[in-house]
Design a protein around this motif. Structure first.
Motif, PDB file in Angstrom:
ATOM      1  N   TYR A 120     -24.966 -23.643 -11.129  1.00 57.66           N
ATOM      2  CA  TYR A 120     -24.727 -25.210 -11.569  1.00 57.66           C
ATOM      3  C   TYR A 120     -23.319 -25.118 -12.448  1.00 57.66           C
ATOM      4  O   TYR A 120     -23.381 -24.729 -13.732  1.00 57.66           O
ATOM      5  N   THR A 167     -34.646 -17.436 -10.238  1.00 57.99           N
ATOM      6  CA  THR A 167     -36.027 -18.083 -10.083  1.00 57.99           C
ATOM      7  C   THR A 167     -36.696 -16.795  -9.456  1.00 57.99           C
ATOM      8  O   THR A 167     -36.165 -16.278  -8.333  1.00 57.99           O
ATOM      9  N   MET A 220     -34.161 -28.923 -18.268  1.00 56.50           N
ATOM     10  CA  MET A 220     -34.937 -29.414 -17.281  1.00 56.50           C
ATOM     11  C   MET A 220     -36.082 -30.525 -17.380  1.00 56.50           C
ATOM     12  O   MET A 220     -36.355 -30.474 -18.473  1.00 56.50           O
ATOM     13  N   ARG A 275     -23.862 -22.620 -15.378  1.00 55.79           N
ATOM     14  CA  ARG A 275     -25.092 -21.985 -15.643  1.00 55.79           C
ATOM     15  C   ARG A 275     -25.483 -21.170 -14.324  1.00 55.79           C
ATOM     16  O   ARG A 275     -25.339 -21.678 -13.185  1.00 55.79           O
ATOM     17  N   ILE A 303     -33.581 -31.045 -12.456  1.00 57.41           N
ATOM     18  CA  ILE A 303     -32.311 -31.098 -13.621  1.00 57.41           C
ATOM     19  C   ILE A 303     -31.471 -32.036 -13.062  1.00 57.41           C
ATOM     20  O   ILE A 303     -31.019 -32.129 -11.987  1.00 57.41           O
ATOM     21  N   ILE A 357     -38.132 -18.249 -14.815  1.00 58.24           N
ATOM     22  CA  ILE A 357     -36.705 -18.566 -14.776  1.00 58.24           C
ATOM     23  C   ILE A 357     -35.891 -18.020 -15.813  1.00 58.24           C
ATOM     24  O   ILE A 357     -35.841 -18.487 -16.673  1.00 58.24           O
TER      25      ILE A 357
HETATM   26  O1  LIG Z   1     -32.298 -23.273 -11.755  1.00 58.35           O
HETATM   27  C1  LIG Z   1     -33.220 -23.735 -12.156  1.00 58.35           C
HETATM   28  O2  LIG Z   1     -33.579 -23.547 -13.491  1.00 58.35           O
HETATM   29  C2  LIG Z   1     -34.257 -24.040 -11.367  1.00 58.35           C
HETATM   30  C3  LIG Z   1     -34.301 -23.539 -10.062  1.00 58.35           C
HETATM   31  C4  LIG Z   1     -35.553 -24.012  -9.118  1.00 58.35           C
HETATM   32  O3  LIG Z   1     -36.225 -25.032  -9.629  1.00 58.35           O
HETATM   33  C5  LIG Z   1     -35.949 -23.352  -8.004  1.00 58.35           C
HETATM   34  O4  LIG Z   1     -35.272 -22.318  -7.772  1.00 58.35           O
HETATM   35  O5  LIG Z   1     -36.977 -23.847  -7.481  1.00 58.35           O
END
Ligand SMILES: O=C(O)CCC(=O)C(=O)O
Ligand SMILES: [Fe+2]
Length: 163
Positions: free
Chosen positions: A45, A149, A75, A145, A113, A66
């Motif tokens: 991100y 996951t 989040m 970031r 997010i 995570i």
């Molecule tokens: O990057 C994150 O913290 C969340 C990622 C997520 O929700 C996912 O991969 O399903």
């Protein structure tokens, strides 16, 4: 993504890189997971980027970890259905932190997010008392970031050998 492509028909399991094997061992030792995980998704991100409200769904066991790296962001956890937009709480995910959610939060809530450049560290943040940072109020998203996951795909199938 490591581990294979999850699907209703079952995931043809691919071997994880060895450093993920070490992480799997550690997460068992720390009792985060009872068994080895078999799937890891890496997301990146830039400041301002996010991920839509979603649930992780039935292909995985209802238990996810995570790992956040490099930069922090918020989040949000929502009650279903998302149309009601009822936010329950926020979690500030700092670098080198591990968020584990399971059962109710996994099955009954959505996570997202938001796409924004700053996050508000106020009383709506459920883990405010656990943070490394003592900053409060609007805090910039400073760097890229990266998150891992970490999940367990329920249904596996034999990989078809190359012909
Ligand atoms: O990057 C994150 O913290 C969340 C990622 C997520 O929700 C996912 O991969 O399903
Ligand atoms: Fe997710």
């Amino acid at each position: 993504m490591w581990g294979g492509k999850p699907s209703a028909a079952g995931m043809a399991q691919e071997e994880l890189p060895s450093w993920l094997g070490e992480l799997s061992q550690l997460l068992k030792e720390k009792k985060v997971f009872k068994k080895d995980f078999n799937h890891v998704l890496i997301n990146e991100y830039e400041p301002g980027q996010g991920i839509m409200a979603h649930e992780d769904g039935p292909l995985y066991i209802s238990h996810v970890a995570i790992l956040s790296l490099q930069s922090a962001l918020m989040m949000e956890i929502y009650e279903k259905p998302f149309a009601d937009k009822k936010k329950l709480f926020s979690l500030y995910l700092e670098p080198r932190s591990l968020l584990v959610f399971r059962e109710d939060v996994y099955k009954r809530h959505l996570h997202s997010i938001e796409e924004r450049m700053t996050d508000n560290l106020d009383d709506g943040v459920a883990n405010l008392h656990l943070l490394n940072t003592s900053r409060r109020g609007e805090v910039e998203r400073e760097h890229t970031r990266v998150s891992l996951t970490i999940r367990i795909v329920k249904k596996l199938r034999q990989a078809t050998p190359p012909s």
